[in-house]
Enzyme design. Structure first.
Site, PDB file in Angstrom:
ATOM      1  N   LYS A 163      23.814 -88.131  14.213  1.00  0.00           N
ATOM      2  CA  LYS A 163      24.874 -88.254  12.839  1.00  0.00           C
ATOM      3  C   LYS A 163      25.473 -89.703  12.967  1.00  0.00           C
ATOM      4  O   LYS A 163      26.173 -90.256  11.663  1.00  0.00           O
ATOM      5  CB  LYS A 163      25.906 -86.669  13.211  1.00  0.00           C
ATOM      6  CG  LYS A 163      25.774 -86.029  13.385  1.00  0.00           C
ATOM      7  CD  LYS A 163      25.949 -84.541  13.395  1.00  0.00           C
ATOM      8  CE  LYS A 163      25.297 -82.488  13.315  1.00  0.00           C
ATOM      9  NZ  LYS A 163      26.047 -81.623  14.173  1.00  0.00           N
ATOM     10  N   GLN A 217      30.999 -79.943  17.271  1.00  0.00           N
ATOM     11  CA  GLN A 217      29.881 -79.851  17.481  1.00  0.00           C
ATOM     12  C   GLN A 217      29.141 -78.566  18.486  1.00  0.00           C
ATOM     13  O   GLN A 217      30.256 -78.082  19.124  1.00  0.00           O
ATOM     14  CB  GLN A 217      29.093 -81.111  18.544  1.00  0.00           C
ATOM     15  CG  GLN A 217      27.753 -80.753  18.523  1.00  0.00           C
ATOM     16  CD  GLN A 217      27.070 -80.731  17.838  1.00  0.00           C
ATOM     17  OE1 GLN A 217      27.480 -81.748  16.386  1.00  0.00           O
ATOM     18  NE2 GLN A 217      25.617 -79.728  17.620  1.00  0.00           N
ATOM     19  N   ASP A 233      31.304 -79.609   7.411  1.00  0.00           N
ATOM     20  CA  ASP A 233      30.580 -79.004   7.633  1.00  0.00           C
ATOM     21  C   ASP A 233      30.422 -76.925   7.359  1.00  0.00           C
ATOM     22  O   ASP A 233      29.193 -76.639   7.430  1.00  0.00           O
ATOM     23  CB  ASP A 233      30.468 -78.675   9.353  1.00  0.00           C
ATOM     24  CG  ASP A 233      29.679 -78.711  10.834  1.00  0.00           C
ATOM     25  OD1 ASP A 233      28.004 -79.352  10.173  1.00  0.00           O
ATOM     26  OD2 ASP A 233      29.771 -79.136  12.045  1.00  0.00           O
TER      27      ASP A 233
END
Ligand code: NAD
Length: 295
Positions: free
Chosen positions: A53, A97, A120
């Site tokens: 990422k 994460q 997200d």
């Protein structure tokens, strides 16, 4: 003869658009978008995902930061880190994460993320907005599935789309997005899951089959209608001594027998995977525009 829905090519095209947009802003003296990540513990796969990422962020001209915490970090400490990023004016969007260590309640952590920085698309506010068809940060993998269909101009309107898997991060939002009254959607959707009866009978009716079941090579030729479009979301590391890193990747679809039946199919690797990161970049770009009042 089937054609590949090439996620790598698609992701390069979308990344180019993002990089161009970033250049336009920085040429005017504005700071670039900033994506932050919180990484807890030392899980190898999570570290790789976060590294990828960061790499992709830099490729499009974003700046990034990673906040690392040990696996015994308390939930309170993590919630403080989230509060800090929520308030940091230099951060446009951030991710936590997953998975988190067992002693931390994931939903508490997700709920603490500001919906305006939730790139997200995991907070209840963004999921609610998505379901209502309002402007929202969409979850990355489902958004990637829609992007690849759109990039290849795959007709979706009125098509029967069968989704296998009902997870909150893939199957359920894919079913929602493809059934919306919108260009690139308008499918008739059937959502299959672990309690579905006669699965092959249903999947054989699919014009578009999206597979997110998390079982290696589960979908076989007898489950696919000739001419179907097949999107394989699955990713599995298969031990392989012939590979330098000791494994190769496989999907949820048995490509050796299914591909030849399809009109279009995503490969694994190089299908949905690259699009997932690109969706995160698109969401960060969107967060930046909002944050900087650019639209
Ligand atoms: P999950 O395990 O959370 O969900 C799997 C779903 O499959 C469940 O909803 C379950 O009801 C359903 N299921 C299980 N057995 C079934 C059966 N026999 N018949 C019908 N349905 C059944 O998985 P997930 O997080 O949604 O991920 C799915 C796959 O996608 C995994 O392989 C994962 O690694 C992969 N994934 C890939 C990306 C990417 O970027 N490409 C992102 C997320 C997940």
């Amino acid at each position: 003869m089937y054609q590949l829905l090439d996620g790598k090519q698609t992701s390069i095209a979308i990344k180019d658009q993002i990089a161009n947009e970033v250049r336009q802003y920085t040429a005017k003296g504005m700071r670039p978008p900033h994506l932050a990540a919180i990484l807890v513990g030392d899980d190898g796969a999570s570290q790789t995902y976060v590294a990828n990422k960061e790499k992709s962020s830099h490729e499009v001209g974003f700046t990034s930061s990673v906040y690392r915490y040990s696996s015994n970090t308390s939930e309170e400490e993590l919630l403080r880190a989230i509060e800090f990023l929520n308030d940091d004016d230099e951060v446009d969007g951030f991710i936590v994460q997953l998975p988190l260590p067992k002693h931390i309640n994931e939903q508490n952590v997700i709920n603490a993320i500001s919906p305006d920085k939730d790139v997200d698309g995991f907070t209840p506010i963004n999921i609610g907005r998505m379901v209502l068809g309002e402007d929202a940060f969409l979850p990355a993998t489902p958004m990637g599935v829609c992007s690849i269909l759109e990039h290849y101009n795959i007709e979706t309107e009125g098509k029967h789309c069968v989704v296998i898997g009902r997870s909150n991060i893939v199957g359920t939002p894919v079913a929602n997005l493809l059934s919306r009254n919108k260009k690139g959607a308008n499918c008739t959707v059937t959502l299959c899951h672990s309690r579905t009866r006669n699965l092959p009978e249903i999947t054989r009716q699919a014009d578009i089959l999206v597979v997110a079941i998390g079982k290696q090579e589960f979908v076989t030729a007898d489950m696919v209608k000739p001419g179907a479009v097949v999107i394989d979301v699955g990713i599995h590391r298969v031990p392989d001594e012939t590979k330098k890193n000791g494994y190769h990747l496989a999907g949820d679809v048995k490509h050796s027998e299914v591909d030849s039946l399809c009109s279009w199919v995503t490969p694994v690797p190089g299908g949905v995977g690259p699009l997932t990161i690109v969706s995160l970049l698109q969401n960060t770009m969107k967060a930046y525009r909002k944050h900087m009042s650019l639209n």
